[in-house]
Design a protein around this motif. Structure first.
Motif, short mmCIF file in Angstrom:
data_model
loop_
_atom_site.label_atom_id
_atom_site.label_comp_id
_atom_site.label_asym_id
_atom_site.label_seq_id
_atom_site.Cartn_x
_atom_site.Cartn_y
_atom_site.Cartn_z
N CYS A 1 12.21 2.24 -0.14
CA CYS A 1 12.21 2.07 -1.59
C CYS A 1 13.59 2.26 -2.21
N GLY A 2 14.53 2.83 -1.44
CA GLY A 2 15.85 3.10 -2.01
C GLY A 2 15.72 3.95 -3.25
N LEU A 3 16.29 3.47 -4.36
CA LEU A 3 16.13 4.09 -5.67
C LEU A 3 15.35 3.18 -6.61
N ALA A 4 14.56 2.27 -6.05
CA ALA A 4 13.86 1.26 -6.85
C ALA A 4 12.44 1.71 -7.18
N GLY A 5 12.22 2.10 -8.42
CA GLY A 5 10.88 2.47 -8.85
C GLY A 5 9.90 1.33 -8.72
N PHE B 1 6.01 4.37 3.49
CA PHE B 1 6.95 4.26 2.37
C PHE B 1 7.84 5.49 2.33
N ASP B 2 9.15 5.27 2.14
CA ASP B 2 10.11 6.35 1.91
C ASP B 2 11.27 5.76 1.12
N GLY B 3 12.24 6.59 0.77
CA GLY B 3 13.37 6.10 -0.01
C GLY B 3 14.49 7.11 -0.03
N ASP B 4 15.45 6.89 -0.94
CA ASP B 4 16.55 7.82 -1.09
C ASP B 4 16.03 9.20 -1.49
N GLU B 5 16.87 10.21 -1.28
CA GLU B 5 16.42 11.58 -1.52
C GLU B 5 15.88 11.78 -2.93
N HIS B 6 16.58 11.23 -3.93
CA HIS B 6 16.12 11.45 -5.31
C HIS B 6 14.76 10.82 -5.56
N MET B 7 14.43 9.74 -4.83
CA MET B 7 13.15 9.07 -5.06
C MET B 7 11.98 9.98 -4.71
N LEU C 1 -5.13 4.27 -6.71
CA LEU C 1 -5.43 3.36 -5.61
C LEU C 1 -6.55 3.91 -4.73
N ARG C 2 -6.56 5.21 -4.54
CA ARG C 2 -7.68 5.81 -3.80
C ARG C 2 -8.99 5.55 -4.55
N GLY C 3 -8.95 5.70 -5.87
CA GLY C 3 -10.14 5.46 -6.67
C GLY C 3 -10.62 4.02 -6.62
N LEU C 4 -9.71 3.11 -6.30
CA LEU C 4 -10.05 1.69 -6.20
C LEU C 4 -10.42 1.29 -4.78
N GLY C 5 -10.42 2.27 -3.86
CA GLY C 5 -10.92 2.00 -2.52
C GLY C 5 -9.90 1.96 -1.42
N MET C 6 -8.65 2.34 -1.68
CA MET C 6 -7.62 2.33 -0.66
C MET C 6 -7.51 3.69 0.03
N THR C 7 -6.98 3.68 1.26
CA THR C 7 -6.74 4.90 2.01
C THR C 7 -5.24 5.15 2.08
N ILE C 8 -4.82 6.32 1.60
CA ILE C 8 -3.40 6.66 1.53
C ILE C 8 -3.21 8.08 2.03
N ASP C 9 -2.23 8.27 2.89
CA ASP C 9 -1.89 9.59 3.39
C ASP C 9 -0.61 10.06 2.70
N ASP C 10 -0.68 11.19 2.01
CA ASP C 10 0.52 11.77 1.41
C ASP C 10 0.31 13.27 1.34
N SER C 11 1.40 13.99 1.16
CA SER C 11 1.30 15.45 1.15
C SER C 11 1.22 16.01 -0.26
N ASP C 12 1.98 15.45 -1.20
CA ASP C 12 2.03 16.04 -2.54
C ASP C 12 2.21 15.00 -3.64
N GLY C 13 1.68 13.80 -3.44
CA GLY C 13 1.77 12.78 -4.49
C GLY C 13 3.17 12.23 -4.68
N LEU D 1 6.88 10.46 -2.37
CA LEU D 1 7.40 9.96 -1.11
C LEU D 1 7.68 11.13 -0.17
N PRO D 2 7.53 10.94 1.15
CA PRO D 2 7.01 9.74 1.82
C PRO D 2 5.49 9.72 1.84
N PHE D 3 4.89 8.52 1.94
CA PHE D 3 3.44 8.38 2.07
C PHE D 3 3.15 7.12 2.88
N THR D 4 1.90 7.00 3.35
CA THR D 4 1.51 5.87 4.18
C THR D 4 0.24 5.24 3.62
N VAL D 5 0.26 3.92 3.46
CA VAL D 5 -0.92 3.16 3.06
C VAL D 5 -1.58 2.60 4.32
#
Length: 432
Positions: A97-101, A120-126, A138-150, A152-156
């Protein structure tokens, strides 16, 4: 926010020596380019994004969509896009993701539409920028996502389909939360019904931009109820999009007219647009400039005595927060006080822009007070010195604006402007 380590190369910002008379052609809009790329990757056939912006953010978007299985040909200024084919090229793909929101927020919904894992991951500030609201939606819409604290980094974990449906989010931190869901919504099995619950959404023109681009591609969007957007399920038509010039990038160039007492024309300024930068047509006259449409585009002329004749500004910039750094720089030079409000959300941009502006403008002698949602600036004599950018292109814009009026401003890491404007420093120096 912490001051970054000094950059090895401090760039001396050039100073105006008299009234400037210039015409500039700006690169394309990052916001439009990245939305067009996402929609092309989700379309029902090949598309072309014409006059695409070539910058770090847009190339990261092209690479992200390629990781999901699309094809984006970034040769030249017209980028051909073939849509996703349903699975990632490998069992596990990676997105930088770099620094791209826009990459961090717009690509995860699309990742649910392909089969395979996408990390997904990106620059430190991201890792500090908010994305948890999108992941929860996205979880509420039916997707499965692994993340630790809402964050980056996370996995779809994509299954090739997203059920979709209704979801309530708090988009008060970023309008991109809404746009992210709307862009992919037509491809969800039940479409998407997004409702916002929370404080006012910042930068609403960006949501309007998203809706307009969806409708251009034949998607039905109902936005008749405030803070609710219903996108019908269905195809996204292939579409050749011509990208407008980036009007937020126009801010430092139009500021040159105000500072020098001359005039600057931005070519091809659109007659009608959803870009937030169009607000400059209202803001600059309030500071003492003259704005007029001419055959080439939009021309701004500054006060006869340049920046010394600028009026202060009392403005709520809630909907156009990306203009705040450039506007704050002009206000620091004005002869009367200014108050900029409604921009608490820009603390969550590439850096905490309010704290950074207060620190850096104050370091050059500006009389600036930071508030929870804005800045107060009073007339003061500014001097040269180092202006840190915090890897934020808009902070660099503020720096060069001050430098155009005040000798001796040294811009740390001016190259960060490549986020939305390749070779900005060379282009700027060429004008001065």
């Amino acid at each position: 926010m912490t001051t970054p380590a000094p950059h090895a190369d401090l760039w001396p910002a050039p100073t105006t020596t008299g009234p400037l008379d210039a015409t500039v052609t700006l690169p394309g809009s990052k916001s439009l380019t990245n939305r067009a790329l996402v929609l092309a990757a989700l379309a029902d056939g090949p598309s072309v994004v014409r006059r695409a912006l070539r910058s770090r953010d847009t190339l990261l978007m092209a690479q992200a969509l390629t990781a999901l299985g699309a094809s984006v040909d970034t040769d030249g200024e017209d980028w051909a896009v073939r849509p996703l084919d349903g699975s990632v090229p490998e069992d596990r793909a990676s997105v930088d993701c770099g620094l791209a929101g826009t990459v961090m927020r717009f690509v995860p919904p699309a990742a649910g539409l392909v089969r395979g894992e996408v990390a997904f991951d990106g620059d430190e500030h991201m890792r500090k920028r908010p994305v948890g609201e999108i992941l929860a939606a996205l979880r509420g819409l039916g997707m499965t996502i692994d993340d630790s604290d809402g964050a980056l980094p996370f996995t779809v974990r994509g299954t090739g389909a997203v059920p979709g449906g209704s979801v309530v989010i708090d988009a008060s931190a970023s309008s991109q939360f809404v746009s992210a869901l709307l862009l992919a919504g037509p491809r969800f099995e039940a479409g998407v019904d997004v409702r916002h619950s929370g404080a006012a959404i910042p930068s609403l023109p960006h949501v309007e931009m998203t809706i307009a681009m969806l409708r251009d591609r034949g998607v039905a969007v109902d936005d008749s109820v405030a803070d609710r957007w219903v996108v019908a399920a269905g195809p996204i038509a292939a579409y050749d999009e011509a990208i407008e010039p980036d009007l937020s990038n126009a801010a430092p160039f139009l500021a040159l007219a105000a500072i020098s007492g001359g005039s600057v024309t931005v070519r091809d300024w659109p007659e009608a647009t959803t870009q937030a930068g169009d607000a400059l047509r209202d803001l600059l006259p309030r500071m003492g400039c003259r704005v007029e449409r001419v055959p080439a585009g939009l021309r701004v002329s500054g006060p006869a005595d340049g920046w010394r004749g600028l009026h202060g500004l009392d403005a709520d910039l809630h909907d156009v927060g990306e203009l705040a750094p450039a506007v704050a720089a002009l206000c620091a030079l004005a002869r009367t006080p200014s108050r900029l409000t409604g921009i608490a959300h820009i603390r969550g941009h590439e850096t905490d822009r309010l704290a950074a502006l207060a620190k850096e403008l104050g370091g050059l002698g500006a009389d600036v007070v930071e508030h929870p949602d804005g800045l107060t600036l009073r007339p003061a004599a500014l001097t040269g010195g180092v202006f840190h950018t915090y890897a934020d292109h808009r902070m660099a814009h503020a720096a060069v604006i001050i430098g155009a009026a005040v000798p001796g401003v040294l811009v740390e890491n001016v190259a960060t402007t490549s986020k939305t404007f390749p070779d900005f420093a060379g282009f700027w120096s060429g004008l001065l």
